[in-house]
Design a protein around this motif. Structure first.
Motif, PDB file in Angstrom:
ATOM      1  N   GLY A 250      44.777  39.697  40.726  1.00  0.00           N
ATOM      2  CA  GLY A 250      43.521  38.955  40.647  1.00  0.00           C
ATOM      3  C   GLY A 250      42.324  39.688  41.207  1.00  0.00           C
ATOM      4  N   GLU A 251      42.377  40.068  42.444  1.00  0.00           N
ATOM      5  CA  GLU A 251      41.227  40.699  43.095  1.00  0.00           C
ATOM      6  C   GLU A 251      40.969  42.108  42.572  1.00  0.00           C
ATOM      7  OE1 GLU A 251      41.860  40.596  47.297  1.00  0.00           O
ATOM      8  OE2 GLU A 251      42.383  38.478  47.309  1.00  0.00           O
ATOM      9  N   HIS A 252      42.022  42.779  42.134  1.00  0.00           N
ATOM     10  CA  HIS A 252      41.903  44.174  41.709  1.00  0.00           C
ATOM     11  C   HIS A 252      42.712  44.399  40.446  1.00  0.00           C
ATOM     12  CE1 HIS A 252      40.113  45.045  45.619  1.00  0.00           C
ATOM     13  NE2 HIS A 252      41.128  44.439  46.186  1.00  0.00           N
ATOM     14  N   PHE A 253      42.317  45.428  39.687  1.00  0.00           N
ATOM     15  CA  PHE A 253      43.061  45.786  38.483  1.00  0.00           C
ATOM     16  C   PHE A 253      44.373  46.464  38.858  1.00  0.00           C
ATOM     17  CE2 PHE A 253      43.984  48.216  34.588  1.00  0.00           C
ATOM     18  CZ  PHE A 253      43.841  47.208  33.645  1.00  0.00           C
ATOM     19  N   TRP A 254      44.335  47.295  39.903  1.00  0.00           N
ATOM     20  CA  TRP A 254      45.538  47.934  40.450  1.00  0.00           C
ATOM     21  C   TRP A 254      45.734  47.461  41.880  1.00  0.00           C
ATOM     22  CZ3 TRP A 254      48.127  50.368  36.758  1.00  0.00           C
ATOM     23  CH2 TRP A 254      47.435  50.990  35.713  1.00  0.00           C
ATOM     24  N   GLY A 255      46.980  47.317  42.277  1.00  0.00           N
ATOM     25  CA  GLY A 255      47.243  46.894  43.651  1.00  0.00           C
ATOM     26  C   GLY A 255      46.741  47.874  44.689  1.00  0.00           C
ATOM     27  N   TRP A 256      46.732  49.176  44.357  1.00  0.00           N
ATOM     28  CA  TRP A 256      46.304  50.169  45.343  1.00  0.00           C
ATOM     29  C   TRP A 256      44.834  50.007  45.716  1.00  0.00           C
ATOM     30  CZ3 TRP A 256      42.170  53.258  44.392  1.00  0.00           C
ATOM     31  CH2 TRP A 256      41.857  53.568  43.071  1.00  0.00           C
ATOM     32  N   GLN A 257      44.052  49.337  44.875  1.00  0.00           N
ATOM     33  CA  GLN A 257      42.626  49.221  45.140  1.00  0.00           C
ATOM     34  C   GLN A 257      42.313  48.355  46.362  1.00  0.00           C
ATOM     35  OE1 GLN A 257      41.727  48.050  41.066  1.00  0.00           O
ATOM     36  NE2 GLN A 257      40.583  49.946  40.747  1.00  0.00           N
ATOM     37  N   ALA A 258      43.283  47.569  46.822  1.00  0.00           N
ATOM     38  CA  ALA A 258      43.102  46.853  48.083  1.00  0.00           C
ATOM     39  C   ALA A 258      43.147  47.817  49.269  1.00  0.00           C
ATOM     40  CB  ALA A 258      44.190  45.784  48.248  1.00  0.00           C
ATOM     41  N   HIS A 259      43.552  49.055  49.010  1.00  0.00           N
ATOM     42  CA  HIS A 259      43.664  50.081  50.057  1.00  0.00           C
ATOM     43  C   HIS A 259      42.884  51.320  49.644  1.00  0.00           C
ATOM     44  CE1 HIS A 259      47.146  47.754  51.559  1.00  0.00           C
ATOM     45  NE2 HIS A 259      47.371  47.554  50.276  1.00  0.00           N
ATOM     46  N   GLY A 260      41.790  51.134  48.943  1.00  0.00           N
ATOM     47  CA  GLY A 260      41.203  52.227  48.190  1.00  0.00           C
ATOM     48  C   GLY A 260      40.117  53.037  48.840  1.00  0.00           C
ATOM     49  N   ASN A 326      41.192  35.271  35.429  1.00  0.00           N
ATOM     50  CA  ASN A 326      41.976  34.034  35.355  1.00  0.00           C
ATOM     51  C   ASN A 326      43.085  34.039  36.395  1.00  0.00           C
ATOM     52  OD1 ASN A 326      42.454  31.493  33.703  1.00  0.00           O
ATOM     53  ND2 ASN A 326      44.488  32.421  33.623  1.00  0.00           N
ATOM     54  N   ALA A 327      43.721  35.198  36.594  1.00  0.00           N
ATOM     55  CA  ALA A 327      44.763  35.301  37.623  1.00  0.00           C
ATOM     56  C   ALA A 327      44.189  35.027  39.006  1.00  0.00           C
ATOM     57  CB  ALA A 327      45.410  36.681  37.575  1.00  0.00           C
ATOM     58  N   ARG A 328      42.978  35.500  39.238  1.00  0.00           N
ATOM     59  CA  ARG A 328      42.343  35.265  40.534  1.00  0.00           C
ATOM     60  C   ARG A 328      42.036  33.784  40.733  1.00  0.00           C
ATOM     61  NH1 ARG A 328      38.400  38.170  39.681  1.00  0.00           N
ATOM     62  NH2 ARG A 328      36.832  36.608  39.156  1.00  0.00           N
ATOM     63  N   ARG A 329      41.451  33.142  39.708  1.00  0.00           N
ATOM     64  CA  ARG A 329      41.037  31.749  39.852  1.00  0.00           C
ATOM     65  C   ARG A 329      42.230  30.798  39.867  1.00  0.00           C
ATOM     66  NH1 ARG A 329      37.364  33.950  36.177  1.00  0.00           N
ATOM     67  NH2 ARG A 329      38.592  33.191  34.413  1.00  0.00           N
ATOM     68  N   VAL A 330      43.063  30.893  38.849  1.00  0.00           N
ATOM     69  CA  VAL A 330      44.190  29.956  38.747  1.00  0.00           C
ATOM     70  C   VAL A 330      45.232  30.266  39.821  1.00  0.00           C
ATOM     71  CG1 VAL A 330      45.984  29.043  37.235  1.00  0.00           C
ATOM     72  CG2 VAL A 330      43.746  29.648  36.295  1.00  0.00           C
ATOM     73  N   GLY A 331      45.447  31.553  40.088  1.00  0.00           N
ATOM     74  CA  GLY A 331      46.382  31.919  41.152  1.00  0.00           C
ATOM     75  C   GLY A 331      45.937  31.412  42.509  1.00  0.00           C
ATOM     76  N   PRO A 404      53.756  33.733  36.624  1.00  0.00           N
ATOM     77  CA  PRO A 404      53.601  33.273  35.234  1.00  0.00           C
ATOM     78  C   PRO A 404      52.780  34.261  34.406  1.00  0.00           C
ATOM     79  CG  PRO A 404      52.737  31.679  36.858  1.00  0.00           C
ATOM     80  CD  PRO A 404      52.931  32.972  37.550  1.00  0.00           C
ATOM     81  N   PRO A 405      52.784  34.124  33.088  1.00  0.00           N
ATOM     82  CA  PRO A 405      51.827  34.882  32.285  1.00  0.00           C
ATOM     83  C   PRO A 405      50.407  34.660  32.809  1.00  0.00           C
ATOM     84  CG  PRO A 405      53.434  33.819  30.870  1.00  0.00           C
ATOM     85  CD  PRO A 405      53.683  33.301  32.255  1.00  0.00           C
ATOM     86  N   MET A 406      49.577  35.697  32.710  1.00  0.00           N
ATOM     87  CA  MET A 406      48.260  35.652  33.333  1.00  0.00           C
ATOM     88  C   MET A 406      47.259  34.769  32.591  1.00  0.00           C
ATOM     89  SD  MET A 406      48.136  39.658  34.450  1.00  0.00           S
ATOM     90  CE  MET A 406      46.353  39.712  34.628  1.00  0.00           C
ATOM     91  N   SER A 407      47.677  34.197  31.473  1.00  0.00           N
ATOM     92  CA  SER A 407      46.836  33.232  30.757  1.00  0.00           C
ATOM     93  C   SER A 407      47.097  31.800  31.217  1.00  0.00           C
ATOM     94  CB  SER A 407      47.083  33.351  29.254  1.00  0.00           C
ATOM     95  OG  SER A 407      48.468  33.179  28.956  1.00  0.00           O
ATOM     96  N   LEU A 408      47.858  31.609  32.261  1.00  0.00           N
ATOM     97  CA  LEU A 408      48.194  30.276  32.772  1.00  0.00           C
ATOM     98  C   LEU A 408      46.937  29.426  32.946  1.00  0.00           C
ATOM     99  CD1 LEU A 408      50.750  28.716  34.015  1.00  0.00           C
ATOM    100  CD2 LEU A 408      49.734  29.330  36.235  1.00  0.00           C
ATOM    101  N   THR A 409      47.016  28.161  32.500  1.00  0.00           N
ATOM    102  CA  THR A 409      45.881  27.255  32.651  1.00  0.00           C
ATOM    103  C   THR A 409      45.973  26.488  33.955  1.00  0.00           C
ATOM    104  OG1 THR A 409      46.976  25.374  31.592  1.00  0.00           O
ATOM    105  CG2 THR A 409      45.845  26.954  30.139  1.00  0.00           C
ATOM    106  N   VAL A 410      44.867  25.883  34.349  1.00  0.00           N
ATOM    107  CA  VAL A 410      44.861  25.063  35.572  1.00  0.00           C
ATOM    108  C   VAL A 410      45.838  23.900  35.428  1.00  0.00           C
ATOM    109  CG1 VAL A 410      43.454  23.525  36.996  1.00  0.00           C
ATOM    110  CG2 VAL A 410      42.512  25.718  36.215  1.00  0.00           C
ATOM    111  N   ALA A 411      45.854  23.272  34.251  1.00  0.00           N
ATOM    112  CA  ALA A 411      46.767  22.148  34.037  1.00  0.00           C
ATOM    113  C   ALA A 411      48.219  22.580  34.152  1.00  0.00           C
ATOM    114  CB  ALA A 411      46.503  21.517  32.669  1.00  0.00           C
ATOM    115  N   GLU A 412      48.552  23.751  33.613  1.00  0.00           N
ATOM    116  CA  GLU A 412      49.927  24.248  33.707  1.00  0.00           C
ATOM    117  C   GLU A 412      50.271  24.626  35.134  1.00  0.00           C
ATOM    118  OE1 GLU A 412      50.200  26.105  29.173  1.00  0.00           O
ATOM    119  OE2 GLU A 412      49.441  27.307  30.838  1.00  0.00           O
ATOM    120  N   ALA A 413      49.311  25.182  35.868  1.00  0.00           N
ATOM    121  CA  ALA A 413      49.551  25.496  37.278  1.00  0.00           C
ATOM    122  C   ALA A 413      49.864  24.229  38.068  1.00  0.00           C
ATOM    123  CB  ALA A 413      48.342  26.213  37.869  1.00  0.00           C
TER     124      ALA A 413
END
Length: 427
Positions: A250-260, A326-331, A404-413
């Motif tokens: 969510g926050e980053h495209f790659w996980g390493w970017q949290a340590h970038g 969407n992963a950031r918001r719904v996640g 879940p798939p990254m297209s998960l909706t708020v209702a499905e969450a």
């Protein structure tokens, strides 16, 4: 359950090939965030084929791309020019953040990590590897040898000398009581001490978020601090992005970017989600590292046309529809919902994660002792309620893995959280 199919499975496949559920499930088809079993039961899929179904089941753009490419040619190997492979490599190189990047495609994350280890050891002329405790990097001989999770490492034999570093698990171990800054300082001091007792290693390989280990991660900045120590000694940094890549956190495209803050890794490995179920893995590295091999090499199935067509269509869909956002918001909503539930369930030790990569760790109430039986109970109850989740964890399989798939909706969450709440309360 299809008992005949289960019996046939047991008769011809290895005993160590794990199956979920007391009555194993045969998934016959899927659409969007849902799948159906052979009996016609419908499930909300919160595990996505172990994080491979990144966008959606039966995504029209991907199925169309696969069908059209299969109608032309499915495969020719890397001995011939391959337009879809070049096009996907160009996209991956640009997105990697690595300067003068080169890309090599494989068929799995295991093979990608195997290749990264080959490149690092050849480039550095050292067979010593630094790896993280509680890590998982695949099932090949070399990747099993560097895996720091006993439950997934069946042999101590290895072509590599592996030294394990602290830091991948924030809330367990000797530094768990420290605040984030002191935790990072302690882990860096441990790394420096370790390096003082060994010949120069080839590389550190690390998952930004440990997948099989239970979706654990260090404080942001740990790997940047490690990188500074490694860079002084010429040691490479390999980021295993097999599970964390493509915006899932969510926050980053790659996980390493949290340590970038110290720049991109020297080598990045990827797989799983980019193919949306098709077999794609790969390595991206600086040209001087990728080109260091002095022998011929090819890949028979890595970069095959039909998988590359799927990867291109899937990546385009992900970027055009901002599935990272969407992963950031719904996640974020899903994590907060699960934390509210956890506060009322004594067996839940911790809810952690980033984006749509969430771990719910279970323990015996009032202790830090792992509760794998409780996790198995919840897995079964969630299935009975129409929800599929995974399991993992370094201290036995006591962590529920939610991806879940990254297209998960708020209702499905919300639907999935409600089912999981009932399953957790059933303990």
């Amino acid at each position: 359950m299809n008992r005949d199919l289960f019996a046939r499975h047991r008769a011809v496949l290895p005993d160590w090939l794990a199956l979920y559920y007391e009555d194993p499930l045969e998934i016959t088809h899927g659409e969007g965030r849902h799948v159906w079993d052979a009996a016609g039961n419908k499930y909300l899929d919160f595990f996505g084929g172990i994080l491979t179904t990144m966008t959606a089941h039966a995504l029209p753009e991907v199925t169309k791309a696969v069908a059209e490419q299969a109608g032309r040619i499915v495969h020719s190997s890397t001995l011939y020019l391959n337009r879809p492979m070049v096009e996907l490599a160009e996209r991956v190189a640009q997105l990697s953040g690595i300067p003068d990047a080169r890309v090599f495609f494989t068929t799995s994350g295991t093979e990608a990590n195997d290749t990264a280890l080959l490149l690092a050891t050849a480039h550095r002329r050292s067979n010593t590897i630094l790896a993280m405790r509680n890590s998982y990097h695949g099932r090949s001989f070399s990747s099993v040898g560097i895996t720091g999770n006993r439950g997934w490492s069946p042999t101590s034999l290895s072509p590599l000398q592996t030294l394990y570093v602290h830091g991948g698990v924030r809330t367990r171990g000797p530094y768990a009581h420290l605040d984030d800054r002191d935790f990072i300082d302690a882990c860096v001091a441990d790394l420096e001490d370790l390096l003082g007792h060994t010949r120069a290693p080839a590389a550190l390989i690390a998952e930004p978020v440990q997948g099989v280990g239970g979706f654990t991660s260090p404080p942001d900045g740990l790997y940047a601090a490690f990188r500074e120590v490694l860079h002084e000694r010429g040691i490479l940094w390999i980021a295993d992005e097999v599970q964390t890549g493509w915006g899932r956190t969510g926050e980053h495209f790659w996980g390493w970017q949290a340590h970038g803050r110290s720049g991109p890794p020297d080598i990045v490995t990827f797989a799983k989600g980019i193919g949306n179920g098709m077999s794609i893995g790969g390595v991206v590295a600086r040209a001087e590292i990728m080109n260091c091999l002095d022998a011929n090499s090819i890949s028979t199935f890595g970069g095959t046309q039909v998988t590359m067509a799927a990867g291109l269509a899937n990546l385009n869909h992900l970027l055009e529809h901002d599935l990272q956002g969407n992963a950031r918001r719904v996640g974020g909503l899903l994590i907060e919902r699960l934390r509210a539930v956890a506060a009322q369930v004594p067996h839940v030790r911790e809810v952690r994660g980033r984006g749509l990569m969430i771990g719910v760790e279970l323990a015996r109430p009032g202790t830090d002792e792992a509760a794998p039986e409780a996790a198995s109970t919840v897995l079964e109850e969630a299935r009975a309620g129409g929800l599929l989740v995974g399991k993992g964890g370094g201290h036995s399989t006591s962590v529920l893995r939610i991806a879940p798939p990254m297209s998960l909706t708020v209702a499905e969450a919300e639907e999935g959280a409600a089912i999981l709440e009932r399953a957790l309360r059933s303990i």
